[in-house]
Write a protein that holds these residues in place. Structure first.
Motif, PDB file in Angstrom:
ATOM      1  N   ILE A 275       0.919  -1.213  -0.034  1.00 42.64           N
ATOM      2  CA  ILE A 275      -0.010  -0.102  -0.110  1.00 42.64           C
ATOM      3  C   ILE A 275       1.052   1.229  -0.049  1.00 42.64           C
ATOM      4  N   ALA A 276       0.526   2.383  -0.864  1.00 45.74           N
ATOM      5  CA  ALA A 276       1.393   3.440  -0.890  1.00 45.74           C
ATOM      6  C   ALA A 276       0.263   4.275  -0.756  1.00 45.74           C
ATOM      7  N   ALA A 277       0.554   5.707   0.021  1.00 41.31           N
ATOM      8  CA  ALA A 277      -0.338   6.712   0.193  1.00 41.31           C
ATOM      9  C   ALA A 277       0.267   7.693   0.086  1.00 41.31           C
ATOM     10  N   ILE A 278      -0.688   8.715  -0.472  1.00 45.54           N
ATOM     11  CA  ILE A 278      -0.130  10.124  -0.859  1.00 45.54           C
ATOM     12  C   ILE A 278      -1.308  10.910  -0.200  1.00 45.54           C
ATOM     13  N   ASN A 279      -0.970  11.905   0.978  1.00 43.94           N
ATOM     14  CA  ASN A 279      -1.886  12.723   1.538  1.00 43.94           C
ATOM     15  C   ASN A 279      -1.159  13.874   2.100  1.00 43.94           C
ATOM     16  N   LYS A 280      -1.781  15.018   2.161  1.00 40.30           N
ATOM     17  CA  LYS A 280      -0.998  16.191   2.623  1.00 40.30           C
ATOM     18  C   LYS A 280      -1.155  16.288   4.239  1.00 40.30           C
ATOM     19  N   ASP A 281      -2.280  15.571   4.700  1.00 34.55           N
ATOM     20  CA  ASP A 281      -2.289  15.459   6.147  1.00 34.55           C
ATOM     21  C   ASP A 281      -1.509  14.271   6.938  1.00 34.55           C
ATOM     22  N   VAL A 295       3.893  12.498   2.454  1.00 33.08           N
ATOM     23  CA  VAL A 295       3.208  13.671   2.774  1.00 33.08           C
ATOM     24  C   VAL A 295       3.351  14.753   1.791  1.00 33.08           C
ATOM     25  N   ALA A 296       2.213  14.862   0.800  1.00 31.35           N
ATOM     26  CA  ALA A 296       2.529  15.912   0.007  1.00 31.35           C
ATOM     27  C   ALA A 296       1.094  16.383  -0.675  1.00 31.35           C
ATOM     28  N   ASP A 297       1.237  17.556  -1.388  1.00 32.29           N
ATOM     29  CA  ASP A 297      -0.099  18.060  -2.066  1.00 32.29           C
ATOM     30  C   ASP A 297      -0.398  17.067  -3.152  1.00 32.29           C
ATOM     31  N   LEU A 298      -1.465  16.285  -3.476  1.00 33.77           N
ATOM     32  CA  LEU A 298      -1.618  15.588  -4.517  1.00 33.77           C
ATOM     33  C   LEU A 298      -1.694  16.249  -5.803  1.00 33.77           C
ATOM     34  N   PHE A 299      -1.916  17.544  -5.668  1.00 34.51           N
ATOM     35  CA  PHE A 299      -2.228  18.218  -7.042  1.00 34.51           C
ATOM     36  C   PHE A 299      -0.874  18.300  -7.614  1.00 34.51           C
ATOM     37  N   LYS A 300       0.100  18.697  -6.766  1.00 37.68           N
ATOM     38  CA  LYS A 300       1.824  18.484  -7.256  1.00 37.68           C
ATOM     39  C   LYS A 300       2.245  17.115  -7.509  1.00 37.68           C
ATOM     40  N   LEU A 302       0.491  14.139  -8.240  1.00 34.26           N
ATOM     41  CA  LEU A 302       0.244  13.164  -9.290  1.00 34.26           C
ATOM     42  C   LEU A 302       0.927  13.489 -10.420  1.00 34.26           C
ATOM     43  N   PRO A 303       0.944  14.674 -10.891  1.00 35.27           N
ATOM     44  CA  PRO A 303       1.531  15.004 -12.203  1.00 35.27           C
ATOM     45  C   PRO A 303       2.976  14.608 -12.069  1.00 35.27           C
ATOM     46  N   GLU A 304       3.944  14.811 -10.890  1.00 36.13           N
ATOM     47  CA  GLU A 304       4.844  14.564 -10.917  1.00 36.13           C
ATOM     48  C   GLU A 304       5.258  13.027 -10.976  1.00 36.13           C
ATOM     49  N   LEU A 305       4.358  12.180 -10.337  1.00 40.20           N
ATOM     50  CA  LEU A 305       4.329  10.917 -10.507  1.00 40.20           C
ATOM     51  C   LEU A 305       4.633  10.536 -11.588  1.00 40.20           C
ATOM     52  N   ALA A 306       3.170  10.787 -12.558  1.00 43.85           N
ATOM     53  CA  ALA A 306       2.982  10.469 -13.931  1.00 43.85           C
ATOM     54  C   ALA A 306       4.231  10.501 -14.738  1.00 43.85           C
ATOM     55  N   GLN A 307       5.047  11.769 -14.342  1.00 45.15           N
ATOM     56  CA  GLN A 307       6.187  12.031 -15.282  1.00 45.15           C
ATOM     57  C   GLN A 307       7.400  11.081 -14.958  1.00 45.15           C
ATOM     58  N   GLU A 308       7.493  11.030 -13.577  1.00 42.85           N
ATOM     59  CA  GLU A 308       8.645  10.118 -12.962  1.00 42.85           C
ATOM     60  C   GLU A 308       8.497   8.802 -13.515  1.00 42.85           C
ATOM     61  N   LEU A 309       7.108   8.121 -13.635  1.00 44.37           N
ATOM     62  CA  LEU A 309       6.949   6.687 -14.150  1.00 44.37           C
ATOM     63  C   LEU A 309       7.370   6.658 -15.439  1.00 44.37           C
ATOM     64  N   LYS A 310       6.929   7.699 -16.295  1.00 45.75           N
ATOM     65  CA  LYS A 310       7.161   7.912 -17.799  1.00 45.75           C
ATOM     66  C   LYS A 310       8.713   7.769 -17.866  1.00 45.75           C
ATOM     67  N   SER A 311       9.457   8.617 -17.163  1.00 41.15           N
ATOM     68  CA  SER A 311      10.805   8.902 -17.511  1.00 41.15           C
ATOM     69  C   SER A 311      11.785   7.629 -17.253  1.00 41.15           C
ATOM     70  N   ARG A 312      11.188   7.012 -16.124  1.00 41.63           N
ATOM     71  CA  ARG A 312      11.924   5.661 -15.728  1.00 41.63           C
ATOM     72  C   ARG A 312      11.503   4.687 -16.748  1.00 41.63           C
TER      73      ARG A 312
ATOM     74  N   VAL B 232       8.354   8.466   2.735  1.00 42.04           N
ATOM     75  CA  VAL B 232       9.442   8.773   1.885  1.00 42.04           C
ATOM     76  C   VAL B 232       9.237  10.575   1.724  1.00 42.04           C
ATOM     77  N   ASP B 233      10.429  10.882   1.162  1.00 45.49           N
ATOM     78  CA  ASP B 233      10.184  12.403   1.279  1.00 45.49           C
ATOM     79  C   ASP B 233      10.239  12.869  -0.270  1.00 45.49           C
ATOM     80  N   SER B 234       9.905  12.052  -1.362  1.00 49.93           N
ATOM     81  CA  SER B 234       9.645  12.629  -2.531  1.00 49.93           C
ATOM     82  C   SER B 234       8.872  11.834  -3.702  1.00 49.93           C
ATOM     83  N   VAL B 235       8.460  12.216  -4.654  1.00 46.28           N
ATOM     84  CA  VAL B 235       8.102  11.239  -5.588  1.00 46.28           C
ATOM     85  C   VAL B 235       8.935  10.362  -6.099  1.00 46.28           C
ATOM     86  N   ALA B 236      10.051  10.923  -6.135  1.00 44.64           N
ATOM     87  CA  ALA B 236      11.106  10.001  -6.999  1.00 44.64           C
ATOM     88  C   ALA B 236      11.392   8.836  -5.931  1.00 44.64           C
TER      89      ALA B 236
END
Lengths: 317, 249
Positions: A275-281, A295-300, A302-312, B232-236
């Motif tokens: 299980i992976a979770a992304i939540n700002k709280d 712990v992150a703002d999902l609006f930042k 999610l696009p970063e995740l899509a990009q990261e997955l593609k670039s790898r 974890v600290d980042s998306v990467a």
């Protein structure tokens, strides 16, 4: 005595859930028979006969059985059930609708949504949204059981050499009719059988924002789910809901985005392998069950995740 | 048209349940109890049918120990007209509840019976279907849309593939899903008024039903606990962990 599996099918094929229920049924006792009831469902009957371990298929083909109306299907199950030790179905909305009605007609107390078979009459099932596991023993002469499909492996779809026996259909009870079904077609995998599920919650804030999830899902070949809050808010349709009263999933990877993690949601996904979770709280309860928390703002994120997955170069498996 | 609504008293949905040390069940001592949330939706729907002029009388029914009367008072405060308490100490399984409700329905002759689609304690999801089967009435399960049209009721059912629309002849049994409505809170004046509304008492013996359980609970255990993992600290880093450590992508 033989075990009867009631197939959930789509006329020309059996549903994946039926394969999972087949492996539960094979733990209960004797020979495995499958009931395929429907209209123009010879394809499903043939597919059922090929399931590993199936000795016989009972094929009831009748216009009255075409839309799975419980008023017609349950009496058929009750009629056929006599002579079997167990009648088993997957706990899909089909099984949940039809089986208790058949159980009542047979004067049997059904055992719902089992996750384990301890013996021919003893089963384990979650209660209180999975916060407790009850082991129950049935004293009924026929056991009617529905199966939580995620906890039993899928039986092989081939290898069985079952015979197909045509049985009479069922007279129309004449009290109910099917009008239609509203469904949204999707190219993505089906939620309950997907290898990866990515779900959004209240934090997604709108229907449009779910596009951010779809983009990630498409890179991974994942199915998309949602929490009750997201469905109630109208972001996505009801069939996306994962939880105590929605769908139960147990994929290899479950990604929860903007989901706080109410016990009712955890009930539907906590058996996922990773299980992976992304939540700002950072206090969100979802982090107490997540293997990886961000712990992150999902609006930042999610696009970063899509990009990261593609670039790898990550692609659907 | 008379509407009958079944409501179950269950542990409140916000309470974290604890399994008893001797594995005989879950601890219900000094725990907040409420009406099953799905049954609240059923009560609300009955009231809306009455407000729309479709229903003329709402009868709420609860089955179980003395304290079920509190649950019935809640239904009466929300807007049910009268209540029936089938008193039974000890567990009642869905089949027994369905038989008892059938007996009550035989006397009451409602046109529509509403129940929650499942109770949040035993999560069985059976009673409505069993009741419909015993009565030989049509069933609309997991209903999130409902419209009475003359001698028929149209329902939208939440199924695995979306929404399925069916039409049922009355009398019918319906089990309701989350999105049918949002139940109201009872107002203070209505809570006061509810105290004066009648609650009839019945017993399984009077209704001619043997409520003996068919299932024996061997044990009730805690589910395996999931360990919290790492932040974890980042998306990467997340992608690296999922790819290299977990090997799932």
């Amino acid at each position: 005595m033989a075990v009867l599996l009631v197939a959930d099918h789509a006329n020309d094929a059996v549903q994946a859930a039926t394969l999972h229920a087949a492996s539960a049924a094979r733990q209960m006792g004797g020979e495995l028979h499958v009931l395929v009831a429907g209209h123009n469902c010879a394809g499903a009957a043939k597919a059922a006969a090929a399931i590993e371990g199936v000795a016989k298929v009972l094929h009831a083909d009748d216009a009255t059985l075409g839309h799975n109306l419980a008023e017609n299907v349950a009496p058929l199950i009750a009629r056929v059930a006599k002579g079997y030790s167990h009648v088993v179905a997957a706990a899909t909305t089909f099984g949940k609708n039809v089986m208790p009605r058949a159980a009542a007609l047979l004067d049997v107390q059904q055992v719902s949504d089992i996750i384990g078979v301890e013996g021919p009459d003893t089963f384990v099932r979650p209660i209180y949204a999975g916060n407790a596991l009850a082991t129950v023993q049935s004293s009924d002469s026929i056991k009617l059981v529905t199966v939580r499909t995620t906890t039993f492996p899928a039986g092989a779809a081939t290898g069985g050499g079952g015979t197909v026996e045509t049985i009479p259909g069922q007279a129309d009870a004449g009290v109910s009719s099917f009008v239609g079904v509203e469904t949204q077609r999707t190219e993505r995998p089906e939620l309950t059988s997907a290898r990866i599920v990515i779900s959004g919650g209240r934090g997604m804030q709108s229907s449009d924002n779910f596009k951010l999830l779809f983009d990630v899902a498409d890179v991974l070949g994942a199915a998309v789910g949602a929490s009750r809050a997201a469905v109630d808010s109208g972001f996505v349709p009801n069939d996306y809901q994962v939880g105590q009263t929605g769908k139960v999933v147990a994929p290899e990877l479950y990604v929860a985005v903007g989901i706080s993690g109410a016990i009712q949601h955890l009930a539907g996904m906590k058996d996922s392998k990773v299980i992976a979770a992304i939540n700002k709280d950072e206090e969100a309860p979802i982090f107490q069950v997540a293997d990886y928390g961000l712990v992150a703002d999902l609006f930042k994120a999610l696009p970063e995740l899509a990009q990261e997955l593609k670039s790898r170069g990550i692609k659907p498996r | 048209m008379k509407v009958l609504v079944a409501c179950k008293r269950v542990i409140d949905y916000n309470v974290k349940v604890r399994v008893k040390a001797d594995q005989s069940g879950v601890d219900l001592q000094n725990v907040k109890m409420s009406m099953n949330p799905f049954d609240e939706i059923a009560v609300e729907q009955a009231i809306r049918l009455k407000e729309a002029g479709t229903a003329t009388e709402i009868v709420a029914v609860s089955l179980g120990a003395e304290a079920c009367q509190e649950t019935l008072r809640t239904a009466l405060a929300m807007g049910a007209d009268r209540a029936i308490h089938v008193h039974h100490d000890g567990g009642l399984e869905p089949l027994a509840v369905a038989k008892l409700l059938k007996a009550v329905i035989g006397a009451e002759q409602p046109s529509l019976v509403l129940l929650g689609k499942q109770a949040i304690d035993d999560d069985c999801n059976q009673t409505g279907q069993m009741l419909a089967g015993l009565l030989g009435w049509p069933q609309g399960t997991f209903v999130s849309r409902l419209k009475v049209e003359g001698a028929k009721v149209a329902a939208g059912r939440e199924v695995d593939g979306g929404i399925e629309n069916v039409e049922l002849k009355l009398p019918a049994v319906m089990t309701v899903d989350l999105r049918l409505n949002e139940p109201r809170y009872a107002s203070l004046p209505n809570i006061m008024k509810a105290r004066k509304k009648p609650i009839d008492k019945k017993t399984p013996a009077e209704l001619g039903v043997d409520p003996a359980p068919r299932l024996r609970t061997v044990k009730v255990a805690e589910p395996p606990k999931r360990q919290a993992g790492v932040k974890v600290d980042s998306v990467a880093t997340l992608v690296t962990k999922l790819k290299e450590e977990a090997g799932v992508i």
